[in-house]
Design a protein around this motif. Structure first.
Motif, mmCIF file in Angstrom:
data_model
loop_
_atom_site.group_PDB
_atom_site.id
_atom_site.type_symbol
_atom_site.label_atom_id
_atom_site.label_comp_id
_atom_site.label_asym_id
_atom_site.label_seq_id
_atom_site.Cartn_x
_atom_site.Cartn_y
_atom_site.Cartn_z
ATOM 1 N N GLY A 563 34.874 49.871 31.988
ATOM 2 C CA GLY A 563 34.788 50.059 30.548
ATOM 3 C C GLY A 563 35.172 48.827 29.754
ATOM 4 N N PHE A 564 35.556 47.750 30.432
ATOM 5 C CA PHE A 564 35.884 46.491 29.767
ATOM 6 C C PHE A 564 35.556 45.362 30.737
ATOM 7 N N SER A 565 35.595 44.140 30.232
ATOM 8 C CA SER A 565 35.244 42.985 31.051
ATOM 9 C C SER A 565 36.417 42.589 31.943
ATOM 10 N N PRO A 566 36.274 42.661 33.267
ATOM 11 C CA PRO A 566 37.389 42.249 34.132
ATOM 12 C C PRO A 566 37.687 40.761 34.046
ATOM 13 N N VAL A 567 36.652 39.951 33.809
ATOM 14 C CA VAL A 567 36.861 38.505 33.709
ATOM 15 C C VAL A 567 37.719 38.182 32.493
ATOM 16 N N THR A 568 37.406 38.794 31.359
ATOM 17 C CA THR A 568 38.205 38.566 30.159
ATOM 18 C C THR A 568 39.641 39.039 30.346
ATOM 19 N N PHE A 569 39.820 40.185 31.019
ATOM 20 C CA PHE A 569 41.162 40.721 31.252
ATOM 21 C C PHE A 569 41.989 39.762 32.095
ATOM 22 N N PHE A 570 41.412 39.262 33.192
ATOM 23 C CA PHE A 570 42.160 38.351 34.070
ATOM 24 C C PHE A 570 42.428 37.007 33.388
ATOM 25 N N LEU A 571 41.530 36.564 32.533
ATOM 26 C CA LEU A 571 41.781 35.319 31.810
ATOM 27 C C LEU A 571 42.946 35.467 30.843
#
Length: 765
Positions: A563-571
């Motif tokens: 439901g959200f961007s994992p790449v943005t979350f990890f960044l």
């Protein structure tokens, strides 16, 4: 048609190249081929030494070397996922014509033009990234690695109008043998191209015409089959908004504005505006365009009625050239664009695209240009009644008759008019009068080509006769001619790109020769005002990073599942951890700096008071010394950033004094001892010691087995500094308690300031 087999003689030593011209209305794939330069040179020898590699169609026979898909790539600006299915038929067509064994050696280029230049940089980057991913995964064609030019280097990029002009210039001169002349004579042709949005010019100025224009020229380097490199310095520029379609939009806007400002027109008749650039009695409904050329205000329609006057159309379209615009650097042609001087006695031009369509498709006048003949045909066409033109067009389509200019000749006489082939549509006939006038104004009023080639009087009505007469009279080649192909090979900037690629495959004469590159890559990076600025969209985008990483992540970690961007979350997590780490490393320095700042006024007052009472330092010097000794937050941050496990650390240095055969610790007496006895120095009281000693600072000495004395300071240096002013102020006391200091190592800089030397203190003994 399947690709040729390995036993086909045509395939022997053959190389291939693929170019996809991604235009505004569609993408066209073209397959080219050429024989290996080394094999050609070995087989034909000196005959071909001074020529370029011969670039041909990529098929043995037929027209299967070209295929096209629609619409343009820019339509995928908001849907880059659709690029794969869009390009699939093009790539499959190329794979079906090129032998699989040669696919990995075949360079593939997708070069986007006008349409892709109009979308935003982020949209450009996403589309190019989707193209690159598809080409790498679906084929084995040779693709460049990622570089500053794009995710696929120079293989997938958006080229400028100037780059189109340079590649077109190479194509024209390659087909016209413009590169075969000697170095003493300029034999290259100038290149003119006109589309719907822009027009370009590229030519090689004569050395006498260059003056100070070297900075605006671009080096075009090619390599002959002999390995010799030839270099030409070419000027190229483009005029955005000066193609036929955008020029028409500006013309409509100006025509409607003049009609609205004309007080003599009745308000009821305002919707019917006479237009000399339309065939007679043709009525066209137009909305008033914006200033940028895009039509709006369709709720307020205007009807333009054709009056069919080519002469008046020339006069009304001439101001659109904007020749009165300020020229920052002389000379300028039109719209304030600098162009070096053109010597038409030695510079000859070839025009393609709209120059060819306007001359040949309707008038049948393609080839060597004669203004007298061209003006006569355009005038006759504009004066024709529109209903008659439509009727003749329908009859021509039904009968499949040919005849580009609408005239049928028999024994040199015109026996029928209004006959056009299937390639001419009604939309072309509607705009033919305007486009013919715009092309003539660009050539004569804009670029400056003389209208009359032969000052002695040229009344010919055939371009071929003009060329023959000019040659007989020593006038040389015609100043301008429109062309579409040479020897069955279409003139296209894509051909120029392939000629350059084939030239790169030639072995140079010297191993120290610079490798051949595209002209834009030869522009020095230090140039303050480069003649061409490449289009390089930003390729750091979170969505693009996610697209690359999503191929290696399990489905449970995809955007759709979470439901959200994992790449943005990890960044974000990484950024927070990095900030926390830096804060933890610098917290003591930050706290200490804040304390220093808070206490600095009080400490400055105390230092000033002590210095004035001692009389040894001026108050200003004390303050300056205190200020210099403060720990700096910037210094701590610099130390943190420069710290690395791989950097060696300097070990502390010991300051030693040689004293043989002694290993004892020298300490000073306590307050209760009036005197003390030392084997080496005898008896002395504290008061005698103070009178003899040259250093007022008490120090402990430690002698090792080798007789080396190590001089150290106390762990608490502040206690020593506190003792010194007390000695000066308490002059009635005859004794002072001295504590034996614990030995420790110290750096060289501190030892030099506080060390105690026995030879100096006890030289009286």
């Amino acid at each position: 048609m399947p690709p040729p087999t390995s036993t086909d003689p045509w395939l022997a030593a053959r190389r291939f190249g693929v170019v996809i011209d991604a235009g505004s209305s569609g993408s066209r794939l073209q397959i080219y081929s050429w024989k290996d330069p080394g094999v050609v040179l070995a087989e034909q020898g000196d005959i071909v030494r001074n020529t370029l590699p011969k670039v041909e169609k990529g098929v043995k026979a037929g027209e299967d070397w070209i295929t096209k898909v629609e619409p343009g790539l820019s339509s995928f600006a908001d849907n880059p996922e659709g690029v794969a299915s869009y390009l699939e038929p093009l790539i499959q067509h190329a794979q079906s014509r090129i032998p699989p064994s040669l696919e990995s050696e075949t360079p593939l280029f997708l070069l986007a033009t006008a349409g892709m230049r109009l979308i935003s940089p982020v949209q450009q980057a996403r589309v190019l990234n989707a193209i690159c991913q598809y080409l790498r995964s679906s084929s084995n064609f040779r693709i460049d690695d990622e570089s500053k030019d794009g995710p696929c280097g120079l293989s997938v990029q958006i080229i400028t109008g100037e780059e189109e002009g340079l590649f077109g210039w190479i194509a024209v001169n390659y087909l016209m043998d413009g590169f075969s002349g000697g170095t003493s004579e300029k034999t290259t042709y100038g290149f003119l191209d006109m589309g719907g949005a822009s027009t370009q010019i590229a030519f090689e100025p004569a050395d006498s015409d260059l003056r100070s224009d070297n900075e605006v020229l671009v080096d075009v380097r090619l390599r002959l089959l002999s390995g010799e490199e030839v270099k030409h310095r070419v000027f190229v520029t483009t005029w955005l908004g000066y193609g036929t379609n955008q020029a028409r939009e500006r013309y409509i806007s100006e025509t409607i504005r003049l009609a609205e400002d004309d007080q003599t027109l009745d308000t009821a008749d305002l919707d019917y505006i006479p237009d000399p650039c339309l065939p007679k009695d043709l009525v066209v409904s137009e909305g008033k365009p914006r200033l940028d050329g895009s039509p709006v205000h369709s709720s307020v329609p205007y009807k333009l009625v054709g009056t069919g006057s080519f002469t008046q159309c020339l006069q009304k379209t001439a101001p659109l050239l904007n020749k009165e615009a300020p020229c920052a650097e002389e000379p300028c042609l039109f719209n304030g664009v600098h162009v070096p001087l053109i010597n038409f006695s030695s510079s000859h031009f070839i025009g393609i695209s709209e120059y060819w369509y306007s001359s040949e498709h309707v008038f049948g006048l393609g080839g060597p240009y004669d203004f007298v003949q061209y003006e006569r045909a355009a005038t006759a066409f504009c004066e024709r009644d529109w209903d008659g033109i439509v009727e003749q067009h329908e009859l021509s389509k039904q009968r499949g008759l040919l005849g580009g200019d609408g005239e049928v000749l028999q024994d040199g006489e015109v026996i029928k008019t209004g006959v056009w082939g299937d390639r001419v549509e009604l939309s072309r006939l509607q705009m033919q009068c305007f486009k013919a006038a715009w092309v003539a104004n660009i050539l004569h009023e804009g670029i400056g080509i003389p209208r009359i080639v032969d000052p002695g009087g040229n009344t010919s009505t055939r371009g071929e006769q003009v060329a023959q007469q000019a040659e007989r009279k020593g006038l040389g080649r015609p100043m301008f001619q429109s062309m579409d192909s040479v020897g069955g090979v279409a003139i296209s900037w894509t051909l120029g790109k392939m000629v350059l690629e084939a030239s790169k495959a030639v072995k140079p004469l010297s191993i120290h020769s610079r490798p051949l590159v595209d002209p834009v890559q030869d522009i020095p990076s230090t140039s303050q005002n480069p003649p061409i600025r490449p289009i390089r969209p930003p390729f750091f985008d979170l969505d693009m990073i996610e697209e690359k990483l999503s191929q290696h992540l399990p489905p449970a970690l995809s955007r759709g599942s979470l439901g959200f961007s994992p790449v943005t979350f990890f960044l974000y997590i990484f950024a927070i951890l990095l900030l926390a780490c830096m804060t933890s490393r610098l917290r003591r320095s930050v706290r200490h700096t804040f304390r220093r700042i808070r206490r600095s006024p009080l400490k400055r007052d105390l230092d000033t008071t002590y210095s004035m009472e001692e009389g040894s330092l001026s108050p200003g010097a004390s303050v300056r010394s205190s200020t210099r000794s403060k720990p700096s937050l910037l210094r701590s941050l610099r130390r943190f950033l420069s710290s690395s496990p791989s950097r060696p650390r300097l070990s502390p240095l010991n300051t030693t004094l040689t004293r043989p055969n002694l290993r004892r610790s020298l300490s000073f007496p306590s307050a209760t001892s009036p005197a003390y006895q030392h084997p080496a120095f005898g008896t002395s009281t504290a008061s005698q010691y103070h009178s003899r000693s040259s250093s007022p600072t008490p120090t402990a000495l430690l002698f090792d087995e080798n007789g080396t004395t190590t001089t150290t300071l106390s762990n608490t240096i502040s206690s020593i500094s506190a003792c010194t002013p007390n000695i000066a102020r308490s002059r009635n006391s005859s004794q002072m308690n001295l504590t034996t200091l614990v030995p420790r190592q110290m750096s060289l800089s501190r030892a030099s300031s506080f060390s105690y030397t026995p030879s100096e203190s006890f030289e009286d003994e």
